[in-house]
Scaffold this active site. Structure first.
Site, PDB file in Angstrom:
ATOM      1  N   ASN A  12      37.082 -23.810 -29.248  1.00 53.64           N
ATOM      2  CA  ASN A  12      37.594 -22.611 -29.916  1.00 53.64           C
ATOM      3  C   ASN A  12      37.535 -21.468 -28.907  1.00 53.64           C
ATOM      4  O   ASN A  12      36.461 -20.933 -28.635  1.00 53.64           O
ATOM      5  CB  ASN A  12      36.714 -22.312 -31.145  1.00 53.64           C
ATOM      6  CG  ASN A  12      37.093 -20.995 -31.813  1.00 53.64           C
ATOM      7  OD1 ASN A  12      38.146 -20.432 -31.543  1.00 53.64           O
ATOM      8  ND2 ASN A  12      36.226 -20.523 -32.695  1.00 53.64           N
ATOM      9  N   TRP A  13      38.692 -21.135 -28.350  1.00 55.76           N
ATOM     10  CA  TRP A  13      38.721 -20.099 -27.305  1.00 55.76           C
ATOM     11  C   TRP A  13      38.571 -18.693 -27.896  1.00 55.76           C
ATOM     12  O   TRP A  13      38.392 -17.739 -27.161  1.00 55.76           O
ATOM     13  CB  TRP A  13      40.035 -20.178 -26.519  1.00 55.76           C
ATOM     14  CG  TRP A  13      40.206 -21.411 -25.692  1.00 55.76           C
ATOM     15  CD1 TRP A  13      39.417 -22.530 -25.678  1.00 55.76           C
ATOM     16  CD2 TRP A  13      41.245 -21.658 -24.730  1.00 55.76           C
ATOM     17  NE1 TRP A  13      39.903 -23.458 -24.779  1.00 55.76           N
ATOM     18  CE2 TRP A  13      41.030 -22.949 -24.193  1.00 55.76           C
ATOM     19  CE3 TRP A  13      42.350 -20.927 -24.290  1.00 55.76           C
ATOM     20  CZ2 TRP A  13      41.870 -23.505 -23.225  1.00 55.76           C
ATOM     21  CZ3 TRP A  13      43.200 -21.486 -23.322  1.00 55.76           C
ATOM     22  CH2 TRP A  13      42.944 -22.754 -22.793  1.00 55.76           C
ATOM     23  N   LYS A  14      38.678 -18.576 -29.201  1.00 53.91           N
ATOM     24  CA  LYS A  14      38.614 -17.270 -29.863  1.00 53.91           C
ATOM     25  C   LYS A  14      39.611 -16.299 -29.216  1.00 53.91           C
ATOM     26  O   LYS A  14      40.664 -16.728 -28.774  1.00 53.91           O
ATOM     27  CB  LYS A  14      37.183 -16.723 -29.839  1.00 53.91           C
ATOM     28  CG  LYS A  14      36.143 -17.762 -30.295  1.00 53.91           C
ATOM     29  CD  LYS A  14      34.803 -17.166 -30.535  1.00 53.91           C
ATOM     30  CE  LYS A  14      33.806 -18.278 -30.802  1.00 53.91           C
ATOM     31  NZ  LYS A  14      32.528 -17.798 -31.283  1.00 53.91           N
ATOM     32  N   HIS A 105      36.365 -20.185 -40.286  1.00 59.04           N
ATOM     33  CA  HIS A 105      35.345 -19.898 -39.269  1.00 59.04           C
ATOM     34  C   HIS A 105      34.514 -18.712 -39.750  1.00 59.04           C
ATOM     35  O   HIS A 105      35.039 -17.784 -40.371  1.00 59.04           O
ATOM     36  CB  HIS A 105      36.020 -19.583 -37.932  1.00 59.04           C
ATOM     37  CG  HIS A 105      35.038 -19.546 -36.794  1.00 59.04           C
ATOM     38  ND1 HIS A 105      34.228 -18.459 -36.567  1.00 59.04           N
ATOM     39  CD2 HIS A 105      34.728 -20.464 -35.849  1.00 59.04           C
ATOM     40  CE1 HIS A 105      33.464 -18.707 -35.517  1.00 59.04           C
ATOM     41  NE2 HIS A 105      33.744 -19.917 -35.057  1.00 59.04           N
ATOM     42  N   GLU A 107      33.443 -16.221 -38.286  1.00 57.05           N
ATOM     43  CA  GLU A 107      33.929 -14.913 -37.814  1.00 57.05           C
ATOM     44  C   GLU A 107      35.081 -14.411 -38.684  1.00 57.05           C
ATOM     45  O   GLU A 107      35.249 -13.208 -38.873  1.00 57.05           O
ATOM     46  CB  GLU A 107      34.315 -15.007 -36.324  1.00 57.05           C
ATOM     47  CG  GLU A 107      33.060 -15.097 -35.454  1.00 57.05           C
ATOM     48  CD  GLU A 107      33.243 -15.749 -34.108  1.00 57.05           C
ATOM     49  OE1 GLU A 107      34.395 -15.978 -33.684  1.00 57.05           O
ATOM     50  OE2 GLU A 107      32.214 -16.053 -33.472  1.00 57.05           O
ATOM     51  N   GLU A 175      28.621 -25.160 -38.849  1.00 52.85           N
ATOM     52  CA  GLU A 175      28.268 -24.156 -37.843  1.00 52.85           C
ATOM     53  C   GLU A 175      27.311 -23.132 -38.455  1.00 52.85           C
ATOM     54  O   GLU A 175      27.755 -22.187 -39.129  1.00 52.85           O
ATOM     55  CB  GLU A 175      29.514 -23.419 -37.371  1.00 52.85           C
ATOM     56  CG  GLU A 175      30.548 -24.306 -36.727  1.00 52.85           C
ATOM     57  CD  GLU A 175      31.414 -23.518 -35.756  1.00 52.85           C
ATOM     58  OE1 GLU A 175      31.406 -23.857 -34.574  1.00 52.85           O
ATOM     59  OE2 GLU A 175      32.065 -22.558 -36.187  1.00 52.85           O
ATOM     60  N   GLY A 181      27.126 -18.435 -30.668  1.00 53.93           N
ATOM     61  CA  GLY A 181      27.109 -17.453 -29.584  1.00 53.93           C
ATOM     62  C   GLY A 181      25.744 -16.863 -29.280  1.00 53.93           C
ATOM     63  O   GLY A 181      25.643 -15.865 -28.575  1.00 53.93           O
ATOM     64  N   SER A 219      26.445 -22.853 -30.172  1.00 52.24           N
ATOM     65  CA  SER A 219      25.724 -22.877 -28.893  1.00 52.24           C
ATOM     66  C   SER A 219      25.626 -24.281 -28.277  1.00 52.24           C
ATOM     67  O   SER A 219      24.623 -24.617 -27.645  1.00 52.24           O
ATOM     68  CB  SER A 219      24.342 -22.250 -29.034  1.00 52.24           C
ATOM     69  OG  SER A 219      24.475 -20.873 -29.351  1.00 52.24           O
ATOM     70  N   GLY A 240      32.465 -23.008 -28.711  1.00 51.41           N
ATOM     71  CA  GLY A 240      33.045 -21.695 -28.446  1.00 51.41           C
ATOM     72  C   GLY A 240      32.926 -21.348 -26.972  1.00 51.41           C
ATOM     73  O   GLY A 240      33.739 -21.749 -26.150  1.00 51.41           O
ATOM     74  N   GLY A 241      31.876 -20.601 -26.622  1.00 51.10           N
ATOM     75  CA  GLY A 241      31.718 -20.075 -25.266  1.00 51.10           C
ATOM     76  C   GLY A 241      31.884 -21.118 -24.173  1.00 51.10           C
ATOM     77  O   GLY A 241      32.561 -20.870 -23.161  1.00 51.10           O
TER      78      GLY A 241
HETATM   79  C1  PEP Z   1      32.215 -21.177 -32.515  1.00 48.11           C
HETATM   80  O1  PEP Z   1      32.561 -20.016 -32.487  1.00 48.11           O
HETATM   81  O2  PEP Z   1      32.805 -21.978 -33.227  1.00 48.11           O
HETATM   82  C2  PEP Z   1      31.078 -21.582 -31.694  1.00 48.11           C
HETATM   83  C3  PEP Z   1      30.495 -22.692 -31.970  1.00 48.11           C
HETATM   84  O3  PEP Z   1      30.706 -20.701 -30.679  1.00 48.11           O
HETATM   85  P1  PEP Z   1      29.586 -20.967 -29.566  1.00 48.11           P
HETATM   86  O4  PEP Z   1      29.750 -22.382 -29.049  1.00 48.11           O
HETATM   87  O5  PEP Z   1      29.853 -19.949 -28.507  1.00 48.11           O
HETATM   88  O6  PEP Z   1      28.264 -20.798 -30.228  1.00 48.11           O
END
Ligand code: PEP
Length: 257
Positions: A12-14, A105, A107, A175, A181, A219, A240-241
């Site tokens: 997920n590049w957001k 999600h 967010e 999640e 994050g 994470s 994500g990151g």
């Molecule tokens: C996400 O936003 O779906 C996610 C899992 O982010 P991160 O891996 O950065 O925690």
């Protein structure tokens, strides 16, 4: 591979990636995939999905032609078309080359006030358009500390997933909001408990729940991927990151067994 479920590693590049950066990242993943196949004669032991910003979808769909990398959107509207400024329908994502779309999600649930009913409409739209919906669920830190994590997630599953979905139309991503994050992750025992709970709750709600892929997200990075991906009922990761660096995303994919 648990009960024949092939793992899925989704990035997920957001809201990250201008045109050239996104193209470079997608091409690097594509090159690695082709090179690994040439070297060993084998593909990765998992499916790869990237969900870039909508501005990059058509470009990346073209760049990934022939590569074993799936493309997804990060959100969709419930309607097919109409007066919804700034939104994209599931049909538009499909038209742009997507096979998947993330819905619900945390967010979006937090930043845009999306509740289970809204997520339900988006998941139904994904199914209508022929996309696989990656439905996200997860508790807040306060809910976990209050011992309510299992109940919160059960409520989200019941409220967010339309009737008629199954392994071909649905992926669930667990999640925990407090792990996204932050560098924090639940214990392996907590992940195992939650993923077994999700599968049990979905048994009866979706067709052939034992075939459904349940991803862990929050994470995930190369250093913890082997441990997390080995947990029972963890059928992949939503990243994500760490999906913004080709080498990290690739190393997470290689951690699949
Ligand atoms: C996400 O936003 O779906 C996610 C899992 O982010 P991160 O891996 O950065 O925690």
């Amino acid at each position: 591979m648990a009960q024949g479920r092939r793992k899925l590693i989704a990035g997920n590049w957001k809201m990250n990636g201008l045109h050239q950066d996104g193209l470079d990242l997608a091409r690097e993943l594509s090159h690695r995939s082709v090179a690994a196949h040439r070297a060993s004669g084998q593909h990765l032991p998992c499916d790869l999905l990237i969900c870039p910003p909508a501005t990059l979808l058509i470009t990346l769909a073209e760049a990934l032609t022939g590569a074993a990398i799936l493309l997804g959107g990060q959100d969709c509207h419930a309607e097919v078309k109409g007066a919804h400024t700034g939104d994209l329908s599931a049909e538009m994502l499909r038209d742009a080359g997507c096979s998947h779309v993330i819905v619900g999600h945390s967010e979006r649930r937090i930043d845009h006030g999306e509740n289970d009913a809204i997520v339900h409409g988006k998941a139904a739209a994904a199914m209508r358009a022929g996309l696989v919906a990656v439905v996200c669920v997860g508790e807040s830190e306060a809910e976990r500390n209050a011992g309510r994590a299992l109940d919160v997630v059960a409520g989200q599953l019941a409220g967010s997933i339309p009737d008629g979905m199954g392994a071909g139309t649905l992926v669930v991503a667990y999640e925990p909001v407090w792990a996204i994050g932050t560098g924090k992750t639940p214990t392996v025992a907590d992940v195992a408990e939650m993923h077994a709970h999700i599968r049990n709750r979905l048994d009866g709600q979706v067709a052939a729940a034992e075939q459904l892929r349940i991803l862990y997200g929050g994470s995930v990075k190369p250093s913890n991927a082997v441990e997390l991906l080995a947990v029972d009922n963890v059928d992949g990761a939503l990243v994500g990151g760490a999906s913004l660096a080709a080498s990290d995303f690739w190393d997470i994919a290689r951690a699949c067994r």
